[in-house]
Design a protein around this motif. Sequence first.
Motif, PDB file in Angstrom:
ATOM      1  N   MET A 182      29.586 115.084  13.253  1.00  0.00           N
ATOM      2  CA  MET A 182      30.472 116.083  12.677  1.00  0.00           C
ATOM      3  C   MET A 182      30.593 117.324  13.553  1.00  0.00           C
ATOM      4  N   LYS A 183      29.583 117.578  14.375  1.00  0.00           N
ATOM      5  CA  LYS A 183      29.601 118.738  15.257  1.00  0.00           C
ATOM      6  C   LYS A 183      30.403 118.510  16.532  1.00  0.00           C
ATOM      7  N   LYS A 184      30.651 117.241  16.900  1.00  0.00           N
ATOM      8  CA  LYS A 184      31.305 117.018  18.187  1.00  0.00           C
ATOM      9  C   LYS A 184      32.543 116.122  18.124  1.00  0.00           C
ATOM     10  N   ASP A 185      32.712 115.328  17.088  1.00  0.00           N
ATOM     11  CA  ASP A 185      33.848 114.400  17.012  1.00  0.00           C
ATOM     12  C   ASP A 185      34.956 115.017  16.160  1.00  0.00           C
ATOM     13  N   HIS A 186      35.833 115.787  16.801  1.00  0.00           N
ATOM     14  CA  HIS A 186      36.808 116.573  16.049  1.00  0.00           C
ATOM     15  C   HIS A 186      38.249 116.093  16.202  1.00  0.00           C
ATOM     16  N   PHE A 187      38.683 115.792  17.417  1.00  0.00           N
ATOM     17  CA  PHE A 187      40.072 115.377  17.613  1.00  0.00           C
ATOM     18  C   PHE A 187      40.178 114.562  18.893  1.00  0.00           C
ATOM     19  N   VAL A 188      41.329 113.931  19.055  1.00  0.00           N
ATOM     20  CA  VAL A 188      41.608 113.192  20.286  1.00  0.00           C
ATOM     21  C   VAL A 188      42.918 113.719  20.876  1.00  0.00           C
ATOM     22  N   SER A 189      43.142 113.413  22.125  1.00  0.00           N
ATOM     23  CA  SER A 189      44.346 113.883  22.810  1.00  0.00           C
ATOM     24  C   SER A 189      45.604 113.315  22.161  1.00  0.00           C
ATOM     25  N   ASP A 190      46.684 114.096  22.238  1.00  0.00           N
ATOM     26  CA  ASP A 190      47.966 113.641  21.711  1.00  0.00           C
ATOM     27  C   ASP A 190      48.586 112.555  22.581  1.00  0.00           C
ATOM     28  N   THR A 191      48.131 112.457  23.812  1.00  0.00           N
ATOM     29  CA  THR A 191      48.683 111.477  24.747  1.00  0.00           C
ATOM     30  C   THR A 191      47.580 110.575  25.277  1.00  0.00           C
ATOM     31  N   GLY A 192      47.993 109.426  25.794  1.00  0.00           N
ATOM     32  CA  GLY A 192      47.033 108.488  26.347  1.00  0.00           C
ATOM     33  C   GLY A 192      46.828 107.311  25.412  1.00  0.00           C
TER      34      GLY A 192
ATOM     35  N   ILE B 144      44.179 105.157  25.740  1.00  0.00           N
ATOM     36  CA  ILE B 144      42.740 105.028  25.505  1.00  0.00           C
ATOM     37  C   ILE B 144      42.181 106.444  25.480  1.00  0.00           C
ATOM     38  N   VAL B 145      41.714 106.890  24.330  1.00  0.00           N
ATOM     39  CA  VAL B 145      41.278 108.276  24.175  1.00  0.00           C
ATOM     40  C   VAL B 145      39.886 108.309  23.547  1.00  0.00           C
ATOM     41  N   TYR B 146      39.217 109.438  23.746  1.00  0.00           N
ATOM     42  CA  TYR B 146      37.875 109.645  23.202  1.00  0.00           C
ATOM     43  C   TYR B 146      37.855 110.976  22.453  1.00  0.00           C
ATOM     44  N   TYR B 147      36.924 111.091  21.534  1.00  0.00           N
ATOM     45  CA  TYR B 147      36.816 112.321  20.751  1.00  0.00           C
ATOM     46  C   TYR B 147      36.525 113.517  21.652  1.00  0.00           C
ATOM     47  N   GLN B 148      37.111 114.639  21.275  1.00  0.00           N
ATOM     48  CA  GLN B 148      36.837 115.913  21.926  1.00  0.00           C
ATOM     49  C   GLN B 148      36.288 116.884  20.885  1.00  0.00           C
ATOM     50  N   THR B 149      35.722 117.984  21.383  1.00  0.00           N
ATOM     51  CA  THR B 149      35.018 118.922  20.517  1.00  0.00           C
ATOM     52  C   THR B 149      35.715 120.269  20.479  1.00  0.00           C
ATOM     53  N   ASP B 150      35.867 120.803  19.289  1.00  0.00           N
ATOM     54  CA  ASP B 150      36.342 122.177  19.126  1.00  0.00           C
ATOM     55  C   ASP B 150      35.120 123.088  19.123  1.00  0.00           C
ATOM     56  N   PRO B 151      34.947 123.935  20.159  1.00  0.00           N
ATOM     57  CA  PRO B 151      33.735 124.774  20.226  1.00  0.00           C
ATOM     58  C   PRO B 151      33.608 125.738  19.057  1.00  0.00           C
ATOM     59  N   ASN B 152      34.725 126.079  18.430  1.00  0.00           N
ATOM     60  CA  ASN B 152      34.658 126.988  17.283  1.00  0.00           C
ATOM     61  C   ASN B 152      33.997 126.333  16.069  1.00  0.00           C
ATOM     62  N   LEU B 153      34.089 124.999  15.988  1.00  0.00           N
ATOM     63  CA  LEU B 153      33.449 124.269  14.887  1.00  0.00           C
ATOM     64  C   LEU B 153      32.027 123.881  15.229  1.00  0.00           C
ATOM     65  N   SER B 154      31.794 123.526  16.514  1.00  0.00           N
ATOM     66  CA  SER B 154      30.492 123.006  16.909  1.00  0.00           C
ATOM     67  C   SER B 154      29.481 124.108  17.190  1.00  0.00           C
ATOM     68  N   GLY B 155      29.981 125.340  17.411  1.00  0.00           N
ATOM     69  CA  GLY B 155      29.069 126.407  17.806  1.00  0.00           C
ATOM     70  C   GLY B 155      28.709 126.341  19.266  1.00  0.00           C
ATOM     71  N   SER B 156      29.394 125.453  19.998  1.00  0.00           N
ATOM     72  CA  SER B 156      29.113 125.282  21.423  1.00  0.00           C
ATOM     73  C   SER B 156      30.161 126.049  22.224  1.00  0.00           C
ATOM     74  N   SER B 157      29.769 126.465  23.419  1.00  0.00           N
ATOM     75  CA  SER B 157      30.680 127.184  24.285  1.00  0.00           C
ATOM     76  C   SER B 157      31.491 126.287  25.185  1.00  0.00           C
ATOM     77  N   THR B 158      31.163 125.022  25.175  1.00  0.00           N
ATOM     78  CA  THR B 158      31.884 124.068  26.034  1.00  0.00           C
ATOM     79  C   THR B 158      32.342 122.904  25.221  1.00  0.00           C
ATOM     80  N   SER B 159      33.437 122.323  25.622  1.00  0.00           N
ATOM     81  CA  SER B 159      33.975 121.133  24.950  1.00  0.00           C
ATOM     82  C   SER B 159      33.380 119.909  25.566  1.00  0.00           C
ATOM     83  N   LYS B 160      33.049 118.964  24.718  1.00  0.00           N
ATOM     84  CA  LYS B 160      32.435 117.721  25.196  1.00  0.00           C
ATOM     85  C   LYS B 160      33.417 116.603  25.071  1.00  0.00           C
TER      86      LYS B 160
END
Length: 438
Positions: free
Chosen positions: A410-420, A422-438
Motif C-alpha cells: 500500500m505504501k509503494k503500489d499506487h499507479f502505473v503509466s498512462d502509456t506502454g 508492459i507497465v509496473y507500479y510506481q509510487t507517489d512520494p506524498n502517500l508513501s512518505g518517501s522522497s523518491t519514487s520507486k
Amino acid sequence: MATLFLSECGLRPLPVLHAQPRTSAISSHKPPKFGFLNKTNKRVSLDLRLKARKWELKVSAPSRVSTDEEGAEGTVKELAQFDPGAPPPFTLADIRAAIPKHCWVKDPWKSMSYVVRDVVVVLGLAVVAAYANSLIVWPLYWAAQGTMFWALFVLGHDCGHGSFSNNPKLNSVAGHLLHSSILVPYHGWRISHRTHHQNHGHVENDESWHPLPEKIFKSLDNATKILRFTIPFPMLAYPFYLWSRSPGKSGSHFDPNSDLFVANERKDVITSTVCWTAMAALLVGLGFVMGPIQLLKLYGIPYMLFVMWLDLVTYLHHHGHEDKLPWYRGQEWSYLRGGLTTLDRDYGLINNIHHDIGTHVIHHLFPQIPHYHLIEATEAAKPVLGRYYREPKKSKPLPFHLIGELIKSMKKDHFVSDTGDIVYYQTDPNLSGSSTSK
C-alpha cells in the motif's frame, strides 16, 4: 550435479571445464622427455620415468578451478536475467497437460459436504457465543465467525466458477444460499468476477484491484487517495465496490442495466438482487426480535471481518510480491501472461478453513478445477511454470506476516503509466512518505 540442478530450475548451465589428463606412467606409450639447453646450446634430456608409480594420481585436474564466490556470482547473473514480463516458453496447453486428469473431476457430494461442514460450524459458533455472552468469548467468536463467513463466500465463489459441480442448477441454488447469507449478490458478483478472470493482469479491463493509470490517480482528491491506500480503509472496500465499482469505472452489481452485464444476464442479476434484498429484510426483522446490539454482535461484526478477509486475500493475490510484477495492455496482454502475474499465498491453519483459495495461480488459469484438487494440480504444474511460479512464504499457524506484505504494498503500489503495453507500479512520494519514487 550442479549442471543438473540448474537445468531443472530452467537456467542455462555453467560451461563444463574439461581437464587435460595426465599421461599415465603405466601407459603403453613412452613418457615424454623434457630437456634444457646447456651453455653449448646442446639439449640435455631428462627421463621422467623414475619411480612413476609412487607419485602418480589417477585423477584429472581442471585447467582452472573457480572459487565459491565466482560460482555464486555467476549464478546471480543467471538469475538476474529472468524477466517476469517476457512471454513464457510454454503454453496454457503445456500446463494443462501436466495436471493429472482426476484433478478436473467435480464431485458434487464432496462439495456439498464442505457446505454442510461450514454451515454447522457457523450455527454452532453463534449458539455458543449467544449462550456464553461473555466479554472473553465475543472477540474469539468474531474472529472465528468472520473467518467462517469468508469460507462460505469461497464455496459460493466455486459455484460461480462451475467448479462446485457440473450441474448449473445446483451451482445456482447453492451459490445463492451461500452468498445471499453474507449479503453478496450471487449473479452480479459472479459475472464481474468472471470478467476479472478473463482479463486478469490487464490495466484497463481487469475488474478486481486493478491498477489506476496515472491520469486517473492524479485526478483523485486527497481523501479518496487516503481511503484507498491507508490501512485499514482499503480492507473495508468490498461493500462500496458492489455498489459503485472502482475509481474510473461506473455501475452497480445490483443494477441489471449496469454496463457490467449484457442483455441476456439481466434476469440473473434481478434474481440475485431479490435474494440479497430478502436477506437484508430478514436481518432487519431479526434486529427487531433480538435487538440491534445482539444482531451487531452475532452478525454485524463478523460480517465486517469477512469483508476484511475478502479484501486482504483478493488484494494480496495480485499485489505485494518482493519483486515488481508487470501489468499489460494491448497486444502484450494474453490470458496466460496475465494469469502468471497472480500469486499464491500461505495462510497457515486458515488454508483448510477457507478451502485452499491461497493456491491461486492454478485457480486463475483453470478456475474449473475444484478447490480440493488445487494443491495437487499446482505441484504437478510447477516444473512447467519454472520461475514464473513464485513460491509463497511459509506461514506460522496464523498468517500475520501477510499484514506486513499488505502495508508495504500500500505504501509503494499506487499507479502505473498512462502509456506502454508492459507497465509496473510506481509510487507517489506524498502517500508513501518517501522522497523518491520507486
